[in-house]
Each structure stands twice: as structure tokens, then as C-alpha cells.
Scaffold this motif. Structure first.
Motif, PDB file in Angstrom:
ATOM      1  N   MET A 134      25.057  47.176  48.411  1.00 52.22           N
ATOM      2  CA  MET A 134      26.001  46.037  48.405  1.00 52.22           C
ATOM      3  C   MET A 134      26.085  44.897  47.543  1.00 52.22           C
ATOM      4  SD  MET A 134      23.839  42.952  49.300  1.00 52.22           S
ATOM      5  CE  MET A 134      24.273  42.651  50.893  1.00 52.22           C
ATOM      6  N   ILE A 135      27.238  44.471  48.247  1.00 51.28           N
ATOM      7  CA  ILE A 135      27.621  42.681  47.995  1.00 51.28           C
ATOM      8  C   ILE A 135      28.239  41.433  48.689  1.00 51.28           C
ATOM      9  CG2 ILE A 135      29.687  43.589  46.818  1.00 51.28           C
ATOM     10  CD1 ILE A 135      28.872  41.335  44.192  1.00 51.28           C
ATOM     11  N   ARG A 136      27.863  40.643  48.811  1.00 59.75           N
ATOM     12  CA  ARG A 136      28.857  39.517  49.626  1.00 59.75           C
ATOM     13  C   ARG A 136      30.073  39.202  48.718  1.00 59.75           C
ATOM     14  NH1 ARG A 136      23.816  39.104  51.847  1.00 59.75           N
ATOM     15  NH2 ARG A 136      23.015  39.874  53.930  1.00 59.75           N
ATOM     16  N   THR A 137      31.009  38.509  49.942  1.00 54.77           N
ATOM     17  CA  THR A 137      32.140  37.971  49.495  1.00 54.77           C
ATOM     18  C   THR A 137      32.272  37.074  49.433  1.00 54.77           C
ATOM     19  OG1 THR A 137      33.629  39.860  50.229  1.00 54.77           O
ATOM     20  CG2 THR A 137      32.683  40.612  48.315  1.00 54.77           C
ATOM     21  N   SER A 138      33.214  36.137  48.562  1.00 57.94           N
ATOM     22  CA  SER A 138      33.458  34.539  50.346  1.00 57.94           C
ATOM     23  C   SER A 138      34.534  34.444  50.534  1.00 57.94           C
ATOM     24  CB  SER A 138      33.526  33.508  48.418  1.00 57.94           C
ATOM     25  OG  SER A 138      33.934  34.108  47.069  1.00 57.94           O
ATOM     26  N   GLY A 139      35.490  36.140  50.039  1.00 57.32           N
ATOM     27  CA  GLY A 139      36.510  35.675  50.367  1.00 57.32           C
ATOM     28  C   GLY A 139      37.468  37.222  50.153  1.00 57.32           C
ATOM     29  N   ASN A 140      38.434  37.104  49.992  1.00 58.92           N
ATOM     30  CA  ASN A 140      39.817  38.153  49.783  1.00 58.92           C
ATOM     31  C   ASN A 140      40.067  38.432  48.430  1.00 58.92           C
ATOM     32  OD1 ASN A 140      39.723  38.707  52.701  1.00 58.92           O
ATOM     33  ND2 ASN A 140      42.134  38.734  52.626  1.00 58.92           N
ATOM     34  N   GLU A 141      40.248  37.516  47.905  1.00 56.29           N
ATOM     35  CA  GLU A 141      39.853  37.891  46.018  1.00 56.29           C
ATOM     36  C   GLU A 141      38.446  38.248  45.577  1.00 56.29           C
ATOM     37  OE1 GLU A 141      41.455  34.805  42.410  1.00 56.29           O
ATOM     38  OE2 GLU A 141      41.559  34.015  44.364  1.00 56.29           O
ATOM     39  N   GLU A 142      37.586  37.788  46.062  1.00 57.81           N
ATOM     40  CA  GLU A 142      36.274  37.956  45.300  1.00 57.81           C
ATOM     41  C   GLU A 142      36.073  39.706  45.994  1.00 57.81           C
ATOM     42  OE1 GLU A 142      32.114  36.851  44.905  1.00 57.81           O
ATOM     43  OE2 GLU A 142      33.048  35.945  45.901  1.00 57.81           O
ATOM     44  N   GLY A 143      36.637  39.642  47.642  1.00 53.28           N
ATOM     45  CA  GLY A 143      36.579  41.040  48.177  1.00 53.28           C
ATOM     46  C   GLY A 143      37.292  42.209  47.242  1.00 53.28           C
ATOM     47  N   ILE A 144      38.238  42.015  46.200  1.00 55.57           N
ATOM     48  CA  ILE A 144      38.959  42.403  45.565  1.00 55.57           C
ATOM     49  C   ILE A 144      39.093  42.700  44.075  1.00 55.57           C
ATOM     50  CG2 ILE A 144      41.399  43.027  44.691  1.00 55.57           C
ATOM     51  CD1 ILE A 144      42.515  41.631  47.902  1.00 55.57           C
ATOM     52  N   GLU A 145      38.013  41.681  43.683  1.00 49.42           N
ATOM     53  CA  GLU A 145      38.224  41.926  42.376  1.00 49.42           C
ATOM     54  C   GLU A 145      36.736  42.953  42.151  1.00 49.42           C
ATOM     55  OE1 GLU A 145      39.353  40.856  39.866  1.00 49.42           O
ATOM     56  OE2 GLU A 145      40.814  40.338  40.978  1.00 49.42           O
ATOM     57  N   LYS A 146      35.179  42.335  43.054  1.00 51.00           N
ATOM     58  CA  LYS A 146      34.619  43.607  42.906  1.00 51.00           C
ATOM     59  C   LYS A 146      34.835  45.186  43.985  1.00 51.00           C
ATOM     60  CE  LYS A 146      31.379  39.993  42.145  1.00 51.00           C
ATOM     61  NZ  LYS A 146      31.182  40.349  40.737  1.00 51.00           N
ATOM     62  N   THR A 147      35.949  45.181  44.527  1.00 55.92           N
ATOM     63  CA  THR A 147      36.397  46.236  44.283  1.00 55.92           C
ATOM     64  C   THR A 147      36.361  47.098  43.488  1.00 55.92           C
ATOM     65  OG1 THR A 147      37.346  46.002  46.768  1.00 55.92           O
ATOM     66  CG2 THR A 147      37.898  48.354  45.864  1.00 55.92           C
ATOM     67  N   LEU A 148      37.691  46.633  42.716  1.00 61.54           N
ATOM     68  CA  LEU A 148      37.585  47.091  41.578  1.00 61.54           C
ATOM     69  C   LEU A 148      37.327  47.415  40.299  1.00 61.54           C
ATOM     70  CD1 LEU A 148      40.881  44.774  40.741  1.00 61.54           C
ATOM     71  CD2 LEU A 148      41.417  46.835  41.538  1.00 61.54           C
ATOM     72  N   GLU A 149      36.012  46.441  40.058  1.00 63.40           N
ATOM     73  CA  GLU A 149      34.506  46.615  39.203  1.00 63.40           C
ATOM     74  C   GLU A 149      34.336  47.452  39.717  1.00 63.40           C
ATOM     75  OE1 GLU A 149      31.955  43.433  39.558  1.00 63.40           O
ATOM     76  OE2 GLU A 149      34.170  41.803  38.999  1.00 63.40           O
ATOM     77  N   TYR A 150      33.847  48.247  40.915  1.00 67.51           N
ATOM     78  CA  TYR A 150      33.041  49.122  41.510  1.00 67.51           C
ATOM     79  C   TYR A 150      34.155  50.731  41.391  1.00 67.51           C
ATOM     80  CZ  TYR A 150      29.176  47.592  44.213  1.00 67.51           C
ATOM     81  OH  TYR A 150      28.067  46.234  44.698  1.00 67.51           O
TER      82      TYR A 150
END
Length: 395
Positions: free
Chosen positions: A255-271
Motif C-alpha cells: 500500500m501507499i497513502r497519498t496526499s491527493g489526486n495528483e500524487e495518487g495518479i503519479e503513484k498509479t503510473l509508477e505501479y
């Protein structure tokens, strides 16, 4: 190597459900509200079929967005919430295959004094507020008293939540989290709220501001979910954003928690660039937290536009056996007088090389059809609720 990327656009409803009046949500339509904004531009979700979903309606000033007939790239449909409620927890649990027959408890008149007494005793701090409140307004009205006395600001909303707000200079983050863990242990039975939420803030009066170190403490899902079944079969279950918190960490492999949409999208792209087999379950919270609850139509529309702009980046990273699914957990119409969640249908958009194009799934009976379909794709006999539609969409 099969992978499913399941993205929840938190609160992106597409129109009132037949029982919306029972929830005081008649007329709610989050998508239509946003479509009237000059900030709204989502050609990629349009191309996947969003505006061809049954019953979708958009603002008259955006007629060009409506049902222009073209060859659409995606699978699309409308999902009905079978559970009783319109809460984040209930919505996500249903997506994962658990239908809640009874709504989680809410406290429109505040929490019972007995619960507050126990919380005061175990934390060693007094409690103030104890009312339904907007998160930004509550720190404006009670922040100074909290700073002066150290008393915890406890409040709720129309949802099944107990929220504790504290200034980071008065109550450390670690201490606030510990208080929320205590509250989570106390909130059982009739006071078993879906989530206890830590709401830290900072700054000076009258300009207090919430920080991004929010943390949710959810009930454990009371039934089997697709996460349980995937993990049992040794598939990866990756949680991005507040997914880990919503499922109380149950049956999640990383898992990874995120600070908002922008980070959530970037982490998704990394996965998406990593090798794994299984499910990546993503929640993008800003739609709900920053814009729906604050009645910010333009902000909501701009956030949808940003997600849509990043959508081609996600699609480019899909492998030959990958599927992208986009949905929501409830509505939160930013144009209505209410700042609460709204009882709405939710969209389902799907894309991937294994899938047919331009398939209309119509109106499905439950969010749980998502879980049944994902389990079917991984060839796991479904123990959850829901009906698979895999045969309708695979090539």
C-alpha cells in the motif's frame, strides 16, 4: 500476466437513484453540475463512453458533450448501489463484493454522552463541539478554544464518521492518531461508525487550515471481499490512497497513502510500470474532500479535467492482459445546498486490449458486479455478491 487497475473517482455520481428522496438527495447529479463549468473538459472519458451511459444528462451549455454517436473505445455502464447508505466505506465495500443490508449509524444530534465520557477518560482530554459540522467551519468556530484549552474537537457529518480535529502544535500527529485508535476501539455496536478520522490542522486564527496528514480508521469489512479471495490465491492486492484505511488493512499485500489526486495518479503510473499480477485499487479523494463537500463546482470540474488529461498516460502503460476500470463510490453534487454525499448512480468505464469496444452494459444492479467480474477475470470462483459481466466484454 493479468493486472486490473481499479480507479475510484471518489464521489463522482452520474444522477439520482430512484430512492434518492429517502436520503434527501432528489435532483442530485454530480456529473451534470460539473458539466456546466467552463473548467470541464473530458474528451478521453467521453471517448470511453461516459456520455453514452444510460440516463446520463449534462448541462444545456455543454450540448456538444452529450450523446454524439461515434465508435467508442471502451466498455461503459451505470451502477446501482444495492447497499443501504451513501457512505465511502459502504460504497467501497460494495465495489469489493460486500452489500450492506443496513446503513452504518449516523449521529445528527451528536454522539451519546457515555461515549464522550469514555473518550475523555481514555485520552485525558476534554471534548468540545460534538455536532455535525463542515470540516473547514468546525476549526474556524472551535479552533481557538482548542488551542487555549487542549480540548479535542469531536464532530460528525451526515456520514457514518467520528472525526477528531486537533492543531499539530497542541496535539502531535502521533498523539492524535493514538486518540483515534482509542475512539475506533470504543465505537462498536450502536456507535460503530464506518470511520474514525484524524483531522489535523495548523496555522493561526482565523486562518486555520487542515493539513494533509488525515488518517482514517475503518471497520473491518464484515463479509468476504474480492481482496480476500485474490490474496488467498496469491495475487497481489495493491492499495493506493485511502483504500488501505477503508478496508482496515485487511487482505492488502502492499500500500501507499497519498496526499491527493495528483500524487495518487503519479503513484498509479509508477505501479503500472512495475511487474505484478493482480489488482491495483486506487482512490482519488480530492473530488469528494476538496470540492464536493465544499460545493466547489469549478474545482470539481477542474479536477475531472486533470484526471482526464492524465488518462492517456495510463492507457499507454497497459499491458496486453491489463484492464483499466474507472468508477465511483457515491455522489457529492457540489451544486446543491447540501455539502453531504448524495445517493446517485455511479459510472463504470473500462478499457484494455482483452476487451471489446463500444459495449453498453446498461444499468447494473450492484457495484458488486465489479468484484464478480474481476474475480472471473482471474478465474477465481466468486464468493462475494454481484454478477460477472465478463462474457459480455471480452473479445
Amino acid at each position: 500476466m493479468k493486472r486490473v487497475f481499479l480507479v475510484v473517482l471518489d464521489s463522482f455520481g452520474i444522477g439520482e437513484m430512484p430512492d434518492a428522496d429517502q436520503y434527501l438527495d432528489a435532483g442530485s447529479n454530480t456529473l451534470k453540475a460539473c458539466s456546466g463549468s467552463q473548467k470541464f473538459y473530458i474528451p478521453n472519458m467521453k471517448h470511453l463512453g461516459l456520455f453514452n451511459i444510460d440516463g446520463v444528462d449534462v448541462s444545456p451549455c455543454k450540448e456538444d458533450w452529450s450523446r454524439q454517436r461515434e465508435q467508442l473505445a471502451g466498455v461503459y455502464g451505470r451502477l446501482t448501489e444495492a447497499s443501504k447508505g451513501k457512505d465511502t466505506t459502504i460504497g467501497h465495500w460494495e465495489i469489493a463484493g460486500h452489500i450492506s443490508e443496513c446503513p452504518l449509524p449516523t449521529f445528527p444530534n451528536g454522539f451519546p454522552q457515555e461515549l464522550l465520557n469514555q473518550l475523555e477518560e481514555k485520552t485525558g482530554r476534554k471534548i468540545i463541539c460534538n455536532k455535525p459540522y463542515s470540516g473547514t467551519e468546525v476549526i474556524k468556530d472551535y479552533g481557538e478554544e482548542h488551542v487555549k484549552t487542549g480540548a479535542l474537537i469531536v464532530y460528525t457529518s451526515a456520514d457514518s464518521v467520528l472525526q477528531i480535529a486537533a492543531h499539530e502544535s497542541i496535539v502531535s500527529i502521533e498523539e492524535l492518531y493514538r486518540y483515534c485508535e482509542i475512539a475506533r476501539e470504543l465505537c462498536t455496536g450502536e456507535t460503530g461508525v464506518g470511520r474514525v478520522i484524524a483531522r489535523p490542522f495548523e496555522g493561526e486564527a482565523p486562518n486555520f487550515q487542515r493539513t494533509k496528514r488525515r488518517h482514517d480508521y475503518s471497520l473491518t469489512p464484515p463479509g468476504v471481499t474480492m481482496l480476500d479471495q485474490l490474496l488467498e490465491k496469491d495475487f497481489d492486492v495493491i492499495a493506493v490512497g485511502k483504500i488501505y484505511d477503508i478496508f482496515a488493512g485487511k487482505s492488502i499485500s502492499s500500500m501507499i497513502r497519498t496526499s491527493g489526486n495528483e500524487e495518487g495518479i503519479e503513484k498509479t503510473l509508477e505501479y503500472m510500470e512495475k511487474e505484478f499480477e493482480g489488482l491495483c485499487f486506487i482512490n482519488l479523494v480530492d473530488f469528494d474532500m476538496l470540492y464536493g463537500h465544499r460545493n466547489d463546482v469549478d474545482g470539481y470540474a477542474e479536477a475531472l479535467t486533470y484526471f482526464d488529461k492524465k488518462l492517456p498516460d495510463m492507457i499507454k502503460l497497459l499491458g496486453d492482459e491489463d484492464i483499466l476500470m474507472i468508477t465511483a463510490d457515491h455522489g457529492c453534487d457540489p451544486s446543491t445546498p447540501s455539502t453531504d454525499h448524495s445517493r446517485e448512480y455511479t459510472p463504470l468505464l473500462m478499457y484494455g486490449k482483452p476487451l471489446k469496444e463500444d459495449v453498453n452494459l446498461g444499468t447494473r444492479e450492484s457495484f458488486a458486479d465489479i468484484s464478480a467480474t474481476i474475480l472471473d477475470y482471474f478465474q477465481i470462483p466468486c464468493k462475494t455478491k454481484g454478477t460477472s459481466f465478463l462474457e459480455q466484454i471480452v473479445k
